[in-house]
Write a protein that holds these residues in place. Structure first.
Motif, PDB file in Angstrom:
ATOM      1  N   ALA A 144      -4.274  12.586  -5.895  1.00 27.92           N
ATOM      2  CA  ALA A 144      -3.539  13.729  -5.732  1.00 27.92           C
ATOM      3  C   ALA A 144      -3.788  14.680  -4.580  1.00 27.92           C
ATOM      4  CB  ALA A 144      -2.730  14.516  -6.745  1.00 27.92           C
ATOM      5  N   ALA A 145      -5.200  14.989  -4.475  1.00 28.39           N
ATOM      6  CA  ALA A 145      -5.854  15.811  -3.378  1.00 28.39           C
ATOM      7  C   ALA A 145      -5.559  15.144  -2.158  1.00 28.39           C
ATOM      8  CB  ALA A 145      -7.358  15.865  -3.570  1.00 28.39           C
ATOM      9  N   PHE A 146      -5.565  13.964  -1.981  1.00 30.54           N
ATOM     10  CA  PHE A 146      -5.442  13.271  -0.657  1.00 30.54           C
ATOM     11  C   PHE A 146      -3.924  12.872  -0.321  1.00 30.54           C
ATOM     12  CE2 PHE A 146     -10.000  12.148  -1.365  1.00 30.54           C
ATOM     13  CZ  PHE A 146     -10.712  12.657  -0.240  1.00 30.54           C
ATOM     14  N   THR A 147      -3.292  12.759  -1.075  1.00 30.46           N
ATOM     15  CA  THR A 147      -1.942  12.440  -0.775  1.00 30.46           C
ATOM     16  C   THR A 147      -0.855  13.499  -0.834  1.00 30.46           C
ATOM     17  OG1 THR A 147      -1.313  11.967  -3.158  1.00 30.46           O
ATOM     18  CG2 THR A 147      -1.974  10.140  -1.810  1.00 30.46           C
ATOM     19  N   LYS A 148      -1.407  14.725  -1.184  1.00 30.79           N
ATOM     20  CA  LYS A 148      -0.472  15.826  -1.212  1.00 30.79           C
ATOM     21  C   LYS A 148      -0.928  16.772  -0.259  1.00 30.79           C
ATOM     22  CE  LYS A 148       1.702  15.367  -5.652  1.00 30.79           C
ATOM     23  NZ  LYS A 148       1.949  16.124  -7.092  1.00 30.79           N
TER      24      LYS A 148
ATOM     25  N   VAL B 122       0.808  -1.143   0.110  1.00 28.50           N
ATOM     26  CA  VAL B 122      -0.169  -0.115   0.110  1.00 28.50           C
ATOM     27  C   VAL B 122       0.920   1.166  -0.076  1.00 28.50           C
ATOM     28  CG1 VAL B 122      -1.697   1.376   1.307  1.00 28.50           C
ATOM     29  CG2 VAL B 122      -2.037  -1.286   0.906  1.00 28.50           C
ATOM     30  N   ARG B 123       1.992   1.227   0.800  1.00 31.27           N
ATOM     31  CA  ARG B 123       2.850   2.169   0.694  1.00 31.27           C
ATOM     32  C   ARG B 123       3.412   2.575  -0.500  1.00 31.27           C
ATOM     33  NH1 ARG B 123       2.845   6.709   2.912  1.00 31.27           N
ATOM     34  NH2 ARG B 123       1.950   5.452   4.752  1.00 31.27           N
ATOM     35  N   GLN B 124       3.720   1.459  -1.288  1.00 29.81           N
ATOM     36  CA  GLN B 124       4.177   1.627  -2.623  1.00 29.81           C
ATOM     37  C   GLN B 124       3.191   2.222  -3.452  1.00 29.81           C
ATOM     38  OE1 GLN B 124       5.402  -2.311  -4.257  1.00 29.81           O
ATOM     39  NE2 GLN B 124       6.854  -2.574  -2.662  1.00 29.81           N
ATOM     40  N   LEU B 125       2.055   2.086  -3.519  1.00 27.75           N
ATOM     41  CA  LEU B 125       0.976   2.620  -4.292  1.00 27.75           C
ATOM     42  C   LEU B 125       0.781   4.263  -3.837  1.00 27.75           C
ATOM     43  CD1 LEU B 125      -2.003   0.042  -4.226  1.00 27.75           C
ATOM     44  CD2 LEU B 125      -0.364   0.729  -5.957  1.00 27.75           C
ATOM     45  N   LEU B 126       0.876   4.354  -2.514  1.00 26.84           N
ATOM     46  CA  LEU B 126       1.048   5.772  -2.242  1.00 26.84           C
ATOM     47  C   LEU B 126       2.114   6.620  -2.617  1.00 26.84           C
ATOM     48  CD1 LEU B 126      -0.453   5.281   1.448  1.00 26.84           C
ATOM     49  CD2 LEU B 126      -1.751   6.184  -0.591  1.00 26.84           C
ATOM     50  N   ASP B 127       3.166   6.145  -2.652  1.00 27.78           N
ATOM     51  CA  ASP B 127       4.473   6.688  -2.944  1.00 27.78           C
ATOM     52  C   ASP B 127       4.423   7.230  -4.482  1.00 27.78           C
ATOM     53  OD1 ASP B 127       5.215   6.686  -0.412  1.00 27.78           O
ATOM     54  OD2 ASP B 127       6.586   4.944  -0.823  1.00 27.78           O
TER      55      ASP B 127
END
Length: 427
Positions: free
Chosen positions: A423-427, A397-402
Motif C-alpha cells: 500500500a505504501a508503494f502503490t498509493k 502484473v497490472r492485475q496484482l497492482l490493481d
C-alpha cells in the motif's frame, strides 16, 4: 509290209500308300528284379537291374512324397500328402492332354507339385487353427478350480506392488525436492539481494544511473523480510479498524537474523519510541527525511553491502572501473545460473504457474513481484520474453497492482505488514 511294232510295256500302277497307323507309345517293360541266380545262356548279356521309379499306392502312402530330392521328415500333426489322393488332385488341377499320354517324368512332376501344394495348404490351415484355437481344456479346468482365496492373495500382492512403486516414486520426488532445497539453501538470497540482482547489469556490474526507485524499494524489502521471518508485525487495531498506513510497526522478536542489514534495521525499529508507521520507516531507513534528529536511522551503502554479500555467495565479482574523474567499484555477474533461475521464477509466476489468486501464491514470490515493480527492475526480468508473452505478463502484473491492499489484508492467512508495504508503494 513291215510288221507293226509291239506296243510299249504297260507300267504297273503305283501301289496306294498304306493307311496311317495310330501313334501308340510303347512302354518298356519293367526291368526284372535282380535275381540271385545267374543264367548260363551264352546269348544273353546280364546287366544290373536299375531301381524302379514307380511306386505303389502303399509306398506313396507310407513314404515321403519328394521323388527326386532327399526324404522329408514327418512333422507332428501333418501327414505327407502323397499317394492316390495326391494323384487325383494333380489330375484334377492339371488335366492330361487327350492325345498325348503323359510320360513317367511328367507324371512324377505332377505328383511333386501336388505334394507341395497340399503341404502349403496344410501349413496354412494348421497356423490358422493354432492362432484361433481356445486355451487348452486342462488350463481352463485349472483356472476354474482356483479358489477365491488365491485370487484375493494375488490381488493383494498386486496392490502391494503398486503401493511400493508409488512409495518409490514419492521418495524420489521427496529426494528431488530435498536436493532443490539444498541447492536453494546454498545460494539462498534475501529479497533485497534478489531485487538488486535483477537491477544489476551483467557485464558492467552496476545499476542504472537513472534508477532513483531502487533505494526505497530495498528498504521495503527489509521490512517484508523481517516480517516473513517473524520479527515484525503491525499493531493490532481496537474497536475501530485503522488503515494499513496508519498502523504502527512493532517488534515481535529481537532474535538476530544473521544478516547485518536486517539486524541493524531491527535494532532501530525496536529502540524507537513511539513506534512509526510503514511509510515513515521506509523514508527513515533510506535517509529521505527533513528531520535532522532522525538522520541516524539511515542505512548507508546498502547497495554496496548487498553486492558484497552476493560476492561472498559466488554470484558476483569485484572490479574497478575508471570514469574520467573517479574510480568506481563494480560487481559484474559471474554465476549466470542463479540469475537465470531467478528470472525464470519471476516469469513462471505470471505465465505458466499463474493462479489468479495472490493468496495462493508464495508470499516471498508475491513480495518479489511487487517490490521489483516498485524498484523499477521488473522490466529486466521480462525483457527476454516474446511480445505476446510480455504483454500477458504485464497484464497480470497490472492485475496484482490493481488489488486493494486493505481488502486483501482482511482475508485469512495473510501477512498484514506485506500488504502495508504494498500500500505504501502503490498509493
Amino acid at each position: 509290209p513291215l510288221p507293226a511294232p509291239p506296243p510299249p510295256p504297260r507300267s504297273p500302277l503305283p501301289a496306294p500308300p498304306p493307311p496311317p497307323t495310330p501313334r501308340t507309345t510303347t512302354t518298356s517293360p519293367l526291368p526284372a528284379p535282380r535275381s540271385t541266380t545267374t543264367s548260363h545262356s551264352p546269348h544273353h548279356h546280364h546287366f544290373p537291374a536299375l531301381p524302379s521309379r514307380r511306386r505303389s499306392a502303399a509306398a506313396f502312402a507310407t513314404s515321403p512324397c519328394d521323388v527326386t530330392g532327399p526324404p522329408r521328415r514327418h512333422i507332428a500333426g501333418k501327414s505327407p500328402a502323397c499317394g492316390p489322393l495326391a494323384r487325383s488332385l494333380s489330375r484334377s488341377r492339371n488335366p492330361r492332354p487327350p492325345s498325348l499320354p503323359p510320360s513317367r517324368a511328367t507324371s512324377d512332376r505332377y505328383i511333386d507339385e501336388a505334394c507341395l501344394l497340399t503341404n502349403k495348404q496344410q501349413e496354412r490351415h494348421s497356423s490358422s487353427t493354432l492362432s484361433s484355437s481356445p486355451p487348452p481344456l486342462r488350463a481352463m479346468s485349472t483356472l476354474t478350480q482356483r479358489s477365491s482365496g488365491l485370487v484375493q492373495r494375488k490381488t493383494e500382492a498386486s496392490r502391494n506392488a503398486e503401493k511400493n512403486s508409488e512409495d518409490d516414486e514419492d521418495q524420489r520426488d521427496e529426494q528431488d525436492q530435498e536436493g532443490e532445497k539444498c541447492d536453494s539453501k546454498e545460494t539462498r538470497l534475501t529479497l533485497m539481494e534478489e531485487v538488486l540482482l535483477l537491477g544489476l547489469k551483467d557485464r558492467e556490474g552496476y545499476t542504472s544511473f537513472w534508477n532513483d526507485c531502487i533505494s526505497s524499494g530495498l528498504r521495503g524489502c527489509m521490512l517484508i523480510e523481517l516480517a516473513l521471518r517473524g520479527r515484525l508485525q503491525l499493531e493490532s487495531f481496537g474497536m475501530r479498524r485503522k488503515s494499513l498506513l496508519t498502523r504502527k510497526v512493532i517488534c515481535k522478536s529481537d532474535t538476530p537474523t544473521g544478516d547485518v542489514l536486517l539486524d541493524e534495521a531491527l535494532k532501530h525499529i525496536k529502540e524507537t519510541q513511539p513506534p512509526e508507521a510503514v511509510q515513515s520507516w521506509i523514508e527513515l531507513l533510506s535517509g529521505e527525511t527533513w528531520n535532522p534528529l532522525k538522520l541516524h536511522y539511515q542505512l548507508r551503502n546498502v547497495r554496496e553491502r548487498l553486492a558484497k554479500n552476493l560476492v561472498e555467495k559466488g554470484v558476483l565479482t569485484t572490479e574497478k572501473q575508471n570514469f574520467l574523474l573517479f574510480d568506481m567499484t563494480t560487481h559484474p555477474l559471474t554465476n549466470n545460473v542463479i540469475k537465470q533461475r531467478l528470472i525464470k521464477k519471476v516469469q513462471e509466476a505470471v505465465l505458466d504457474k499463474w493462479v489468479n489468486d495472490p493468496h495462493r501464491m508464495d508470499k516471498r514470490l508475491l513480495a518479489l513481484i511487487y517490490l521489483a515493480h516498485a524498484s523499477d527492475v521488473l522490466e529486466n526480468a521480462f525483457a527476454p520474453l516474446l511480445d505476446e508473452h510480455y504483454d500477458l505478463a504485464m497484464k497480470r502484473v497490472r492485475q496484482l497492482l490493481d488489488l486493494d491492499p486493505e481488502v486483501e489484508s482482511m482475508k485469512s492467512n495473510t501477512n498484514e505488514l506485506l500488504w502495508a508495504v504494498v500500500a505504501a508503494f502503490t498509493k
